[in-house]
Design an enzyme around this catalytic site. Structure first.
Site, PDB file in Angstrom:
ATOM      1  CE1 TYR A 315      -3.429  -2.857   0.755  1.00  0.00           C
ATOM      2  CE2 TYR A 315      -1.819  -3.514   2.399  1.00  0.00           C
ATOM      3  CZ  TYR A 315      -2.937  -3.789   1.647  1.00  0.00           C
ATOM      4  OH  TYR A 315      -3.560  -5.006   1.773  1.00  0.00           O
ATOM      5  CD  GLU A 336      -0.819   2.599  -4.264  1.00  0.00           C
ATOM      6  OE1 GLU A 336      -1.999   2.666  -4.657  1.00  0.00           O
ATOM      7  OE2 GLU A 336      -0.508   2.531  -3.056  1.00  0.00           O
ATOM      8  CB  CYS A 410      -4.004   7.004   9.778  1.00  0.00           C
ATOM      9  SG  CYS A 410      -5.028   6.290   8.478  1.00  0.00           S
TER      10      CYS A 410
END
Length: 453
Positions: A315, A336, A410
């Site tokens: 990612y 990616e 996150c």
């Protein structure tokens, strides 16, 4: 006593829960969630919603403040703190509660009661740290304003001096509003789909340079808009790049599909670990640069014997962390699925003469299977979007025999969910470090390390 919406009640806040709201109990039994509250607060609150087992309320008056609350007791709303839902907390208290929130989800969602949750890594800067800000335009009276959306609404409230935006960014937005008001430019109305001004974006770097992007509801750039932007470049020598983004769609997405360079350079540059990155209007780049450097250093430092390892950066986006990793690792494979991001990564690696990184455009699962057939992969670093990693991908990672995983997240709740899957598949969580990327807000990043049992 039966509670009703609109009723004013007294409540004492016991703790802050994941998401940043305070929790107290009316009559010691009915849970009440209160934004902008602090443990130890005794409050008068107005009930705004009721469910069977809990309610939500807003502060009307602080009777007695909790010890972690900052001194200003007249500031009680989301808008008072410029949209910063932890702005009412002393900074050391913010770090403490962020650690507690990570601990809560790792224990409750991740089902891990043993791993030590380390102290939160504090940010070197507590305010004016954002190198990118996007503010919507609105009208207040006859005046063009910018600011933030009020909580759970699309009404904009004005912020004269945004405490999170860079100081240069604040100056640029203030002057732009003055010029737009002088020239009586119309503001976009999302219900009627008329008017010109939608958003303003300012990106800044560590060299006190700026990129200004005006986002408008139009299919071309008028001479009037060009003239206003020329005046901005005349006034601010720091503005190195000016774009207009054309967005005539009915959408909540700020940037349009067509970003037109009006003045200056195509990009501004930023440096991490002596690698330069080109930043355009649509580039993804971390918001808090000083803390980003510390975050990446922490994550890379979690790999053992890194010099001998082949590592997958999954990612990867534009491959930022992969390129930094490549300075120490034997070989890095950056995977990616977004083709434009991969192209940007290849260009950046070329400009920086980085040769021990290979960029792969494709789905992580498929490319992982192909890679392990031809190379021995020692470790993987995961840095997924907020939704985390899907269960099949986690199981696939565990099947190919990778010994070590470093996971940057996150969103601590999806991190905890994914950790539970990985531990069931034969990994052991050995380190968890919260990182404060966004002071004054309840957002928290977390870095974890897992090893094969």
């Amino acid at each position: 006593m039966k509670l009703e919406k609109g009723q004013i009640v007294e409540i004492k806040i016991e703790k802050i829960v994941y998401g940043g709201e305070g929790l107290g109990y009316y009559n010691n039994e009915f849970a009440m969630f209160v934004p902008m509250s602090v443990p130890g607060d005794t409050l008068k609150v107005e009930i705004i919603s009721l469910k069977k087992s809990y309610g939500r309320a807003l502060i009307k008056e602080i009777i007695t403040p909790g010890s972690d609350r900052i001194k200003s007791l007249n500031h009680v709303t989301f808008e008072d703190f410029q949209g910063c839902d932890f702005g009412m907390l002393d900074y050391n208290a913010q770090l403490k509660y962020k650690k507690e929130m990570v601990e809560d989800v790792v224990r409750r969602i991740g089902k891990n009661s043993g791993v030590l949750i380390e102290e939160t890594l504090e940010s070197p800067v507590e305010k004016n740290y954002r190198n990118k800000v996007i503010e919507p335009f609105s009208f207040s009276g006859n005046k063009i304003i910018t600011g933030f959306f009020k909580r759970k609404s699309h009404d904009v409230f004005q912020v004269e001096d945004n405490m999170l935006n860079s100081i240069l960014g604040n100056k640029i937005i203030t002057e732009l509003k003055n010029l737009l008001n002088e020239n009586r430019v119309t503001v976009y109305d999302e219900k009627k789909h008329i008017g010109i001004l939608r958003h303003v974006m300012v990106r800044t770097n560590s060299f006190n340079e700026a990129m200004l992007v005006l986002i408008i509801n139009d299919i071309k750039v008028s001479e009037k808009i060009k003239s206003i932007l020329k005046k901005m470049t005349d006034k601010f020598e720091e503005i190195k790049s000016v774009y207009v983004s054309l967005n005539d769609r009915k959408t909540n997405v700020a940037l349009g599909d067509k970003n037109i360079l009006i003045y200056g350079e195509k990009t501004i540059k930023e440096y991490i670990d002596n690698i330069h990155f080109n930043i355009s209007p649509a580039s993804f780049f971390q918001i808090n640069l000083e803390q980003t450097r510390r975050l990446y250093s922490l994550a890379i430092g979690m790999f053992e014997n890194i010099e001998n390892k082949r590592i997958i950066d999954a990612y990867a986006g534009t491959g930022t962390i992969g390129m930094i990793l490549s300075k120490k690792a034997k070989k890095v494979y950056s995977i990616e699925i977004v083709e434009s991001a991969v192209k940007d990564g290849i260009q950046t690696a070329k400009e920086n003469n980085i040769e021990n990184i290979q960029f792969i455009c494709g789905d992580v699962n498929k490319e992982l299977e192909k890679l392990v057939e031809i190379e021995k992969i020692d470790s993987i670093i995961l840095d997924p979007p907020r939704k985390g990693v899907d269960e099949k991908s986690l199981i696939d990672i565990s099947k190919v025999g990778i010994e070590e995983i470093v996971y940057i997240s996150c969103n601590p709740s999806t991190f905890a969910r994914d950790i539970e899957v990985l531990e069931k598949e034969g990994y052991r969580l050995v380190r968890v470090k919260p990182v404060d990327m966004f002071p004054q807000t309840s957002h928290i990043e977390v870095v974890g390390r897992l090893i094969k049992k």
